[in-house]
Design a protein around this motif. Structure first.
Motif, PDB file in Angstrom:
ATOM      1  N   ARG A 161      -6.661   0.736  -5.399  1.00  8.03           N
ATOM      2  CA  ARG A 161      -6.075   1.951  -5.974  1.00  8.03           C
ATOM      3  C   ARG A 161      -4.693   2.224  -5.387  1.00  8.03           C
ATOM      4  O   ARG A 161      -3.779   2.682  -6.098  1.00  8.03           O
ATOM      5  CB  ARG A 161      -7.004   3.143  -5.734  1.00  8.03           C
ATOM      6  CG  ARG A 161      -8.277   3.082  -6.581  1.00  8.03           C
ATOM      7  CD  ARG A 161      -9.189   4.262  -6.317  1.00  8.03           C
ATOM      8  NE  ARG A 161     -10.268   4.277  -7.295  1.00  8.03           N
ATOM      9  CZ  ARG A 161     -10.516   5.262  -8.153  1.00  8.03           C
ATOM     10  NH1 ARG A 161      -9.752   6.342  -8.123  1.00  8.03           N
ATOM     11  NH2 ARG A 161     -11.501   5.188  -9.014  1.00  8.03           N
ATOM     12  N   GLN A 162      -4.539   1.947  -4.099  1.00  2.00           N
ATOM     13  CA  GLN A 162      -3.217   2.123  -3.489  1.00  2.00           C
ATOM     14  C   GLN A 162      -2.184   1.208  -4.154  1.00  2.00           C
ATOM     15  O   GLN A 162      -1.044   1.628  -4.413  1.00  2.00           O
ATOM     16  CB  GLN A 162      -3.284   1.835  -1.986  1.00  2.00           C
ATOM     17  CG  GLN A 162      -4.085   2.849  -1.192  1.00  2.00           C
ATOM     18  CD  GLN A 162      -3.889   2.687   0.301  1.00  2.00           C
ATOM     19  OE1 GLN A 162      -2.761   2.479   0.768  1.00  2.00           O
ATOM     20  NE2 GLN A 162      -4.979   2.778   1.058  1.00  2.00           N
ATOM     21  N   THR A 165       0.856  -1.182   0.000  1.00  2.00           N
ATOM     22  CA  THR A 165       0.000   0.000   0.000  1.00  2.00           C
ATOM     23  C   THR A 165       0.894   1.235   0.000  1.00  2.00           C
ATOM     24  O   THR A 165       2.132   1.140   0.014  1.00  2.00           O
ATOM     25  CB  THR A 165      -0.939   0.011   1.211  1.00  2.00           C
ATOM     26  OG1 THR A 165      -0.151   0.077   2.407  1.00  2.00           O
ATOM     27  CG2 THR A 165      -1.806  -1.246   1.252  1.00  2.00           C
ATOM     28  N   LEU A 166       0.272   2.398   0.039  1.00  2.00           N
ATOM     29  CA  LEU A 166       1.046   3.634   0.005  1.00  2.00           C
ATOM     30  C   LEU A 166       1.859   3.846   1.282  1.00  2.00           C
ATOM     31  O   LEU A 166       2.819   4.633   1.283  1.00  2.00           O
ATOM     32  CB  LEU A 166       0.103   4.823  -0.229  1.00  2.00           C
ATOM     33  CG  LEU A 166      -0.583   4.832  -1.609  1.00  2.00           C
ATOM     34  CD1 LEU A 166      -1.532   6.013  -1.725  1.00  2.00           C
ATOM     35  CD2 LEU A 166       0.464   4.869  -2.722  1.00  2.00           C
ATOM     36  N   THR A 167       1.489   3.147   2.345  1.00  2.00           N
ATOM     37  CA  THR A 167       2.294   3.247   3.561  1.00  2.00           C
ATOM     38  C   THR A 167       3.648   2.557   3.397  1.00  2.00           C
ATOM     39  O   THR A 167       4.547   2.772   4.216  1.00  2.00           O
ATOM     40  CB  THR A 167       1.542   2.628   4.744  1.00  2.00           C
ATOM     41  OG1 THR A 167       1.238   1.265   4.445  1.00  2.00           O
ATOM     42  CG2 THR A 167       0.250   3.390   5.032  1.00  2.00           C
ATOM     43  N   PRO A 182      -4.031  10.968   2.010  1.00  2.00           N
ATOM     44  CA  PRO A 182      -4.427   9.748   1.292  1.00  2.00           C
ATOM     45  C   PRO A 182      -5.632   9.076   1.956  1.00  2.00           C
ATOM     46  O   PRO A 182      -5.666   8.899   3.173  1.00  2.00           O
ATOM     47  CB  PRO A 182      -3.180   8.868   1.374  1.00  2.00           C
ATOM     48  CG  PRO A 182      -2.446   9.348   2.577  1.00  2.00           C
ATOM     49  CD  PRO A 182      -2.733  10.810   2.679  1.00  2.00           C
ATOM     50  N   TYR A 204       1.175   2.391  -6.090  1.00  2.00           N
ATOM     51  CA  TYR A 204       2.447   1.846  -5.603  1.00  2.00           C
ATOM     52  C   TYR A 204       3.213   1.177  -6.739  1.00  2.00           C
ATOM     53  O   TYR A 204       4.424   1.414  -6.918  1.00  2.00           O
ATOM     54  CB  TYR A 204       2.181   0.856  -4.471  1.00  2.00           C
ATOM     55  CG  TYR A 204       3.431   0.207  -3.901  1.00  2.00           C
ATOM     56  CD1 TYR A 204       4.077   0.760  -2.799  1.00  2.00           C
ATOM     57  CD2 TYR A 204       3.961  -0.949  -4.457  1.00  2.00           C
ATOM     58  CE1 TYR A 204       5.224   0.180  -2.280  1.00  2.00           C
ATOM     59  CE2 TYR A 204       5.104  -1.548  -3.948  1.00  2.00           C
ATOM     60  CZ  TYR A 204       5.733  -0.981  -2.857  1.00  2.00           C
ATOM     61  OH  TYR A 204       6.860  -1.564  -2.339  1.00  2.00           O
ATOM     62  N   TYR A 226      -3.407  13.918  -3.669  1.00  2.00           N
ATOM     63  CA  TYR A 226      -4.647  13.224  -3.321  1.00  2.00           C
ATOM     64  C   TYR A 226      -5.807  14.201  -3.420  1.00  2.00           C
ATOM     65  O   TYR A 226      -5.784  15.284  -2.828  1.00  2.00           O
ATOM     66  CB  TYR A 226      -4.554  12.660  -1.905  1.00  2.00           C
ATOM     67  CG  TYR A 226      -3.434  11.668  -1.731  1.00  2.00           C
ATOM     68  CD1 TYR A 226      -3.534  10.394  -2.262  1.00  2.00           C
ATOM     69  CD2 TYR A 226      -2.278  12.009  -1.034  1.00  2.00           C
ATOM     70  CE1 TYR A 226      -2.501   9.466  -2.107  1.00  2.00           C
ATOM     71  CE2 TYR A 226      -1.246  11.095  -0.879  1.00  2.00           C
ATOM     72  CZ  TYR A 226      -1.358   9.829  -1.410  1.00  2.00           C
ATOM     73  OH  TYR A 226      -0.340   8.930  -1.253  1.00  2.00           O
ATOM     74  N   LEU A 241      -7.456   6.181   0.036  1.00  2.00           N
ATOM     75  CA  LEU A 241      -7.766   5.360  -1.140  1.00  2.00           C
ATOM     76  C   LEU A 241      -8.053   3.922  -0.718  1.00  2.00           C
ATOM     77  O   LEU A 241      -7.463   3.422   0.246  1.00  2.00           O
ATOM     78  CB  LEU A 241      -6.583   5.364  -2.124  1.00  2.00           C
ATOM     79  CG  LEU A 241      -6.139   6.727  -2.669  1.00  2.00           C
ATOM     80  CD1 LEU A 241      -4.915   6.536  -3.548  1.00  2.00           C
ATOM     81  CD2 LEU A 241      -7.260   7.374  -3.453  1.00  2.00           C
TER      82      LEU A 241
END
Length: 417
Positions: free
Chosen positions: A319-320, A287-289, A313, A324, A350, A315
């Motif tokens: 989508r993440q 994920t984006l994290t 963010p 990524y 975002y 999402l």
């Protein structure tokens, strides 16, 4: 309880009758001539018994007809039935003269009722308009019989025949309707089976493409990082053994991470092929994290990366993962093709309702590699991921006078449910 017992008794009998009926139809399809010979032989025998046994005398209007005439009429009314299924109209025309002679002479043979079998096959196999002239052809001899050898009012002879014709035609039409309905259901079942196979093939192709994308992203990125670390370690080996050791340690860590991701992917595939096996070890998709860890790995491989984030963010996981993977692929391509002294920049914006924009640029001068073109899996994989959410992806050289490469991703707002 009584009703249940009745059903339990009737159902096995019905199934038994249906099974016998299927066997008879199957035998008929395999040996149509043999079946026709047996059935025609039965009716010919019945007509001859009526002749030799004198049964015809019980209904005859004129008993003085010669025996040879009765025998000829009996055969003429029964033998043509052999072709009743393939040529029902011709059979009815062949029988008609014998039926007319039987009525004219007053013999009134019961074998004329065999014409009803032909009416049944006309209703079963021919257009319905043929029933009109068939009815006229059958009732004409009856009208002649009622006129030449009256026995009560004419309707006593004609009405029962018309009712018999209607019943024979109704049975034929009912059987035909049921047959056509069954054939339509079978055809629909075949088409559904073909459609199901096609859907399965499309699903398998989509799954293969998804697996190819995941393996490309995992292997391509980690190998690029390892290559960058190895080059840096080789350069630092002579001047800074400590930096070389750190590079080797980072290579080991990256390699183990790549092997772990591949092992989990292969375990999932094995679980899909063997659903009774124990559950494989599953971990969430990136994920984006996880971007910080990705960027740190790229920096360790020798590529300076800066990040700029606008907005907060929020999402969904799918989508993440797309954002990524696109960033991962863009940084991987930079590592592989941008050349020495390159820097990279990531800008994330975002927006409301799940919309997001990601731009990855670099200052490289190594020129586009295989994955920047349409010949590799990198750019097609990014486009496929983007298309799943109705987004757009632009990838190409930065406009003059800037040098390097630019990847721009935009995912629109999520559709309202």
């Amino acid at each position: 309880m009584v009703h249940v017992d009745h059903v339990d008794q009737v159902e096995p009998l019905t199934q038994h009758i249906q099974r016998i009926s299927r066997r008879v139809r199957a035998f008929d399809r395999r040996h149509p001539l043999l079946w026709d010979l047996h059935l025609t032989g039965f009716w010919v025998t019945a007509a001859l018994i009526d002749y030799y046994g004198g049964g015809w005398l019980n209904v005859a209007r004129d008993r003085d007809n010669p025996g040879w005439l009765i025998l000829t009429l009996s055969l003429g009314l029964s033998v043509p039935l052999l072709r009743r299924r393939t040529h029902p109209r011709a059979v009815l025309l062949a029988i008609a003269p014998f039926a007319l002679v039987s009525a004219w002479t007053g013999a009134a043979l019961q074998a004329v009722l065999l014409q009803l079998l032909v009416v049944f096959h006309i209703a079963l196999r021919r257009p319905s308009r043929n029933l009109w002239w068939a009815t006229a052809l059958i009732t004409t001899p009856i009208a002649v019989l009622a006129a030449r050898h009256p026995q009560g009012t004419p309707d006593r002879d004609i009405v029962p025949v018309l009712m018999s014709i209607a019943v024979a035609a109704a049975i034929g039409i009912t059987v035909r309707t049921r047959r056509d309905h069954t054939e339509a259901l079978e055809d629909r079942a075949r088409r559904l089976e073909i459609e199901r196979d096609q859907q399965a093939q499309l699903a398998a192709a989509a799954e293969r493409a998804r697996i190819a994308r995941e393996m490309h992203d995992i292997i391509g990125h980690n190998l690029s990082v390892i290559t960058g670390l190895a080059d840096g370690g080789q350069y630092a080996a002579a001047k800074s053994p400590e930096r070389a050791a750190q590079a080797l340690q980072a290579i080991g860590t990256t390699s183990r991470q790549a092997l772990g991701e591949l092992r989990r992917l292969l375990d999932v595939l094995r679980e899909e092929d063997h659903p009774h096996d124990p559950h494989p070890e599953l971990t969430p998709q990136p994920t984006l994290t996880d971007l910080d860890q990705l960027i740190n790995g790229v920096r360790a491989a020798g590529l300076p990366v800066t990040t700029t984030i606008h907005g907060t963010p929020s999402l969904p996981p799918g989508r993440q993962l797309t954002v990524y993977r696109v960033i991962q692929e863009a940084l991987t391509n930079t590592l592989k093709h941008a050349g020495p002294g390159t820097t990279a920049a990531i800008e994330l914006s975002y927006e409301a309702k799940g919309a997001v924009t990601a731009t990855v640029t670099d200052t490289g001068n190594g020129g586009p590699g295989p994955t920047h073109s349409t010949g590799g899996r990198g750019l097609p994989g990014m486009r496929e991921r983007t298309a799943l959410y109705g987004g757009t992806l632009e990838a190409g050289p930065r406009p003059h006078p800037d040098q390097g490469w630019r990847v721009h991703l935009h995912l629109p707002e999520e559709p309202q449910q």
